[in-house]
Design an enzyme around this catalytic site. Structure first.
Site, short mmCIF file in Angstrom:
data_model
loop_
_atom_site.label_atom_id
_atom_site.label_comp_id
_atom_site.label_asym_id
_atom_site.label_seq_id
_atom_site.Cartn_x
_atom_site.Cartn_y
_atom_site.Cartn_z
N LYS A 193 11.54 -4.10 -9.59
CA LYS A 193 10.94 -2.76 -9.91
C LYS A 193 13.40 -2.24 -9.83
CE LYS A 193 6.60 -1.64 -9.26
NZ LYS A 193 5.77 -1.22 -7.22
N GLN B 235 5.86 1.34 -1.34
CA GLN B 235 5.20 -0.23 -1.62
C GLN B 235 3.63 -0.32 -0.46
OE1 GLN B 235 5.57 -1.74 -5.04
NE2 GLN B 235 3.60 -3.22 -3.96
N ASP C 15 5.35 7.49 -8.60
CA ASP C 15 3.76 7.02 -8.76
C ASP C 15 2.67 7.62 -8.86
OD1 ASP C 15 3.91 4.22 -8.06
OD2 ASP C 15 4.09 4.30 -5.88
#
Length: 332
Positions: free
Chosen positions: A54, A98, A121
């Site tokens: 990412k 994460q 997200d």
């Protein structure tokens, strides 16, 4: 005839080109450089690889990025303080927590503490609520990527019978809502669904997201159906690999040489039944990071489209504060 392969890498490259064009326009006209802050706790190899990918995508696109790596012994309160700091940092447009987090950390509290405007997200209840009511917001990356695959390959969604296998908050539920908003007739299947093969056989569009290698048999697929295989399962058992890949000798040889193979939730033999199919790897996988980048730019446009009280007038105006940032933050 074998199914038409729905190439996620090709679509990723198309969207990356579009993101660059958007970013260049934002940077030239509004002095905005979108930025993503990632928070990684612990030494889980898969999580480290995902976050690295990412951050590299941000670098590739010219976006700002920061990586925070709290101690594995971090507490919930310490994590909440870090998220609050990122919420208040004007330069940060997207916040990525994460998962998984350590057991001592309340993951739900942490995710819900993220500013919904920076929730790239798409996991925050506010953004999920906007999706339910079909209002503009940040949508979970994997389902959004699946929709891009369908649309950019001219797969008919309106009026189609769609079956989603899996009901997770991250993939299954938002995927079903996106298909519903696109005027498909949607059935969500799960572990308690009766006569599952018969339900799947009626579908024009199948989205498989259960996390079980080769679970959806080829004869469950309606001839000509479009199949989106979200699963990425690493198979290491030789007997299982031989059963799944008996009709794919080249892939089986690669397994024997490597000792592992990636298999989706749909049996590989479905390539001879479906009309269109996402490969594993190379299908949905590349789209998740792609849509994370897209959400970061979208969040910057929505959040910084108009001047806010106390916000810096340009990227240059915040350069001095960036230079004094904590050493735990690495900009790229």
């Amino acid at each position: 005839m074998p199914a038409r392969l729905l190439d996620g890498i090709k679509i990723r490259d198309e969207i990356f080109a579009e993101i660059r064009a958007q970013y260049i326009g934002m940077h030239i006209h509004d002095h905005i450089r979108p930025g993503l802050a990632a928070v990684l706790v612990g030494n889980d190899p898969a999580s480290q690889l995902y976050v690295k990918s990412k951050i590299e995508a941000c670098h590739h696109l010219g976006l700002n990025s920061w990586l925070h790596t709290p101690s594995p012994s971090v507490t919930t309160e310490e994590m909440l303080k870090l998220v609050a700091d990122l919420n208040n940092d004007y330069r940060v447009d997207g916040i990525l927590i994460q998962l998984p987090l350590p057991k001592q950390v309340d993951a739900k509290r942490i995710l819900e503490s993220v500013d919904p405007a920076k929730d790239v997200d798409g996991f925050h209840p506010v953004n999920l609520g906007k999706l339910v009511t079909n209002r503009p917001g940040l949508v979970a990356c994997t389902p959004a990527g699946c929709m891009e695959i369908l649309r950019r390959n001219d797969i008919k969604i309106e009026g189609a019978n769609a079956v989603v296998l899996g009901r997770s908050d991250i993939v299954g539920k938002p995927m079903a809502l996106l298909l519903l908003h696109a005027n498909a007739t949607v059935t969500i299947c799960h572990s308690k669904t009766q006569n599952l093969p018969d339900v799947v056989r009626r579908a024009d569009v199948v989205v498989a997201a259960m996390g079980k290698a080769g679970y959806v048999a080829a004869d469950w697929i309606k001839p000509g159906a479009a199949v989106i295989d979200v699963g990425t399962n690493r198979v290491t058992d030789a007997a299982e690999a031989e059963s799944l890949l008996k009709n794919f000798p080249q892939r089986l040889e690669k397994f024997k040489a490597k000792g592992s193979v990636l298999i989706g939730d749909v049996h590989p033999d479905a390539v001879n039944t479906a009309g269109a199919l996402t490969p594993v790897p190379g299908g949905v996988g590349p789209m998740t990071i792609t849509m994370l980048m897209s959400n970061t730019v979208k969040a910057a446009k929505l959040r910084r489209g108009a001047p806010q009280p106390g916000s810096p007038p340009s990227e240059n105006a915040s350069a001095s504060s960036a230079a004094g940032a904590s050493s735990t933050i690495g900009a790229r």
